[in-house]
Design a protein around this motif. Structure first.
Motif, PDB file in Angstrom:
ATOM      1  N   UNK A 167      16.117  -4.453  -7.799  1.00 36.64           N
ATOM      2  CA  UNK A 167      16.520  -3.054  -8.567  1.00 36.64           C
ATOM      3  C   UNK A 167      18.012  -3.238  -8.928  1.00 36.64           C
ATOM      4  N   UNK A 168      18.538  -3.821  -9.890  1.00 35.29           N
ATOM      5  CA  UNK A 168      19.755  -4.016 -10.316  1.00 35.29           C
ATOM      6  C   UNK A 168      20.533  -2.782 -11.019  1.00 35.29           C
TER       7      UNK A 168
ATOM      8  N   UNK B 164       0.917  -1.013  -0.008  1.00 36.28           N
ATOM      9  CA  UNK B 164      -0.176  -0.082  -0.054  1.00 36.28           C
ATOM     10  C   UNK B 164       0.856   1.277   0.159  1.00 36.28           C
ATOM     11  N   UNK B 165       2.192   1.075  -0.077  1.00 37.60           N
ATOM     12  CA  UNK B 165       3.014   2.296  -0.139  1.00 37.60           C
ATOM     13  C   UNK B 165       3.052   3.218   1.043  1.00 37.60           C
TER      14      UNK B 165
ATOM     15  N   UNK C 292      13.101   1.154 -10.108  1.00 39.25           N
ATOM     16  CA  UNK C 292      12.105   0.215 -10.290  1.00 39.25           C
ATOM     17  C   UNK C 292      12.834  -1.454 -10.383  1.00 39.25           C
ATOM     18  N   UNK C 293      12.028  -2.345  -9.937  1.00 34.96           N
ATOM     19  CA  UNK C 293      12.626  -3.661  -9.892  1.00 34.96           C
ATOM     20  C   UNK C 293      12.972  -4.168 -10.981  1.00 34.96           C
TER      21      UNK C 293
ATOM     22  N   UNK D 222       7.543  -7.411  -6.037  1.00 39.66           N
ATOM     23  CA  UNK D 222       8.390  -6.158  -6.058  1.00 39.66           C
ATOM     24  C   UNK D 222       7.731  -4.929  -6.862  1.00 39.66           C
ATOM     25  N   UNK D 223       8.410  -3.672  -6.872  1.00 42.17           N
ATOM     26  CA  UNK D 223       7.992  -2.573  -7.275  1.00 42.17           C
ATOM     27  C   UNK D 223       8.473  -2.481  -8.635  1.00 42.17           C
ATOM     28  N   UNK D 224       7.691  -3.133  -9.495  1.00 42.55           N
ATOM     29  CA  UNK D 224       8.335  -3.092 -10.803  1.00 42.55           C
ATOM     30  C   UNK D 224       7.806  -1.665 -11.734  1.00 42.55           C
ATOM     31  N   UNK D 225       6.967  -1.013 -11.234  1.00 40.89           N
ATOM     32  CA  UNK D 225       6.521   0.217 -11.768  1.00 40.89           C
ATOM     33  C   UNK D 225       7.016   1.522 -11.239  1.00 40.89           C
ATOM     34  N   UNK D 226       7.704   1.477 -10.193  1.00 38.29           N
ATOM     35  CA  UNK D 226       8.375   2.368  -9.568  1.00 38.29           C
ATOM     36  C   UNK D 226       7.551   3.578  -8.900  1.00 38.29           C
ATOM     37  N   UNK D 227       6.299   2.917  -8.279  1.00 45.74           N
ATOM     38  CA  UNK D 227       5.311   3.844  -7.569  1.00 45.74           C
ATOM     39  C   UNK D 227       5.345   3.735  -6.277  1.00 45.74           C
ATOM     40  N   UNK D 228       6.425   3.128  -5.679  1.00 44.60           N
ATOM     41  CA  UNK D 228       6.308   2.972  -4.152  1.00 44.60           C
ATOM     42  C   UNK D 228       5.438   2.020  -3.827  1.00 44.60           C
TER      43      UNK D 228
END
Length: 349
Positions: free
Chosen positions: A258-259, A170-171, A264-265, A212-218
């Motif tokens: 996030x390598x 839920x960020x 983003x993951x 994981x957070x793939x879209x980078x929205x937290x």
């Protein structure tokens, strides 16, 4: 009664995905309200059983730790030591957590859990430090020792066969208690921001959950690796869109993180000793051969550059092998022994 929260996927989106053949047979979408709150009555019907407590772990205790020939006094939990990522293991035979905070710092040992439990560390109180937590496979309870106030919390959540999948869905900066149920492909989540229980179908039996957070929205996205067709499936929490990514090789272990440091993951798997990473920054695949296929993946940010490092822990000698993303050098650290479970995280910041 708690208001039901429903997240809708537009009809056009569903039709497009069906036309592409993405949804057919994936098992991730079975109803229009694919992500909705559980009510008290639903919980009473076995969706997320609440069993009676069966055991009580001992409170974490201070003690002395031997590191080679040196005897070190354990830090208290208010330590300001701030290593990038702590090397840590949980020992099932004793239920003790052993945390090494980095060169020049003292070490922590705490008894929390028993041999049949699973370690499920996370920042459940939102203080920026990882909390000791175990999941009881017999009573389906989560035993959390909060680092913010050194008190324990017990939450009954889960059922036989569930796989713990704690993450911040839920960020709000706190880890949410969550499980993936292979028998029906559902995720059950307690949102820490609202203390509401929500559920979603995303996956089928045999899938490996990898939120994981793939879209980078937290927020952590629901995601599974399906080895039968060598494909990742994830749902972006930002816009509810489905992402499918086929790797073309088999793996029993997803290792997404996030390598590339873009926030983003990256979807990633291990195939033997090869780490296959699809970078979210440019969509390109990278293959890194690292150590032995029998090693356990322990990817995390060990050099403190904000980028996850490829790393493994070797059961036979208790050694950590880290490929530092900052300069591609190798760090080796001996911490643990055979049959330990590696649990690296930020226990002290």
């Amino acid at each position: 009664m708690r208001r039901k929260k429903v997240y809708w996927i537009s009809g056009s989106t569903v039709m497009l995905l069906l036309a592409l053949g993405v949804l057919a047979g994936t098992g991730w979408l079975s109803e229009s309200n694919w992500f909705s709150s559980l009510t008290e009555s639903t919980l009473g019907k076995g969706a997320a059983p609440v069993p009676v407590p069966s055991h009580t772990p001992a409170q974490p205790t201070r003690e002395y730790v031997y590191v080679g020939d040196q005897l070190l006094l354990v830090d208290d939990y208010g330590s300001e030591a701030s290593p990038p990522t702590d090397y840590a293991i949980w020992r099932p035979s004793t239920g003790v957590w052993w945390v090494m905070a980095g060169p020049g710092t003292q070490h922590v040992a705490a008894q929390w859990g028993s041999s049949t439990d699973k370690p499920v560390p996370g920042d459940y109180d939102g203080d920026g430090k990882t909390d000791f937590c175990i999941y009881s496979t017999s009573s389906y309870q989560w035993w959390i020792f909060r680092s913010s106030d050194n008190t324990s919390q017990v939450v009954s959540f889960g059922a036989s066969g569930d796989i713990p999948t704690q993450a911040d869905f839920d960020g709000d900066g706190k880890s949410d208690i969550a499980v993936f149920r292979p028998s029906n492909g559902y995720w059950y989540i307690i949102e820490s921001s609202t203390v509401s229980v929500v559920y979603a179908q995303m996956g089928v039996s045999g899938d490996k959950p990898d939120p994981k957070d793939f879209d980078g929205d937290g927020k952590a996205d629901l995601a599974v690796w399906r080895n039968s067709n060598q494909t990742f499936y994830s749902i972006n929490s930002g816009n509810s869109s489905l992402v499918s990514l086929q790797f073309g090789v088999s793996s029993s272990e997803p290792v997404s993180a996030d390598y590339d440091g873009d926030g983003r993951a990256d979807h990633a798997i291990r195939n033997g000793s090869d780490w296959i990473i699809v970078r979210s920054s440019d969509g390109q695949a990278e293959v890194v051969s690292w150590q032995q296929s029998s090693d356990k993946a322990v990817q995390n940010d060990y050099d403190g550059d904000g980028i996850v490092d490829i790393a493994v822990w070797r059961d036979s000698n208790g050694v950590w092998y880290v490929r530092n993303s900052s300069d591609l050098s190798t760090t080796t650290v001996q911490w643990g022994q055979s049959l330990d479970i590696p649990v690296p995280a930020f226990y002290r910041r």
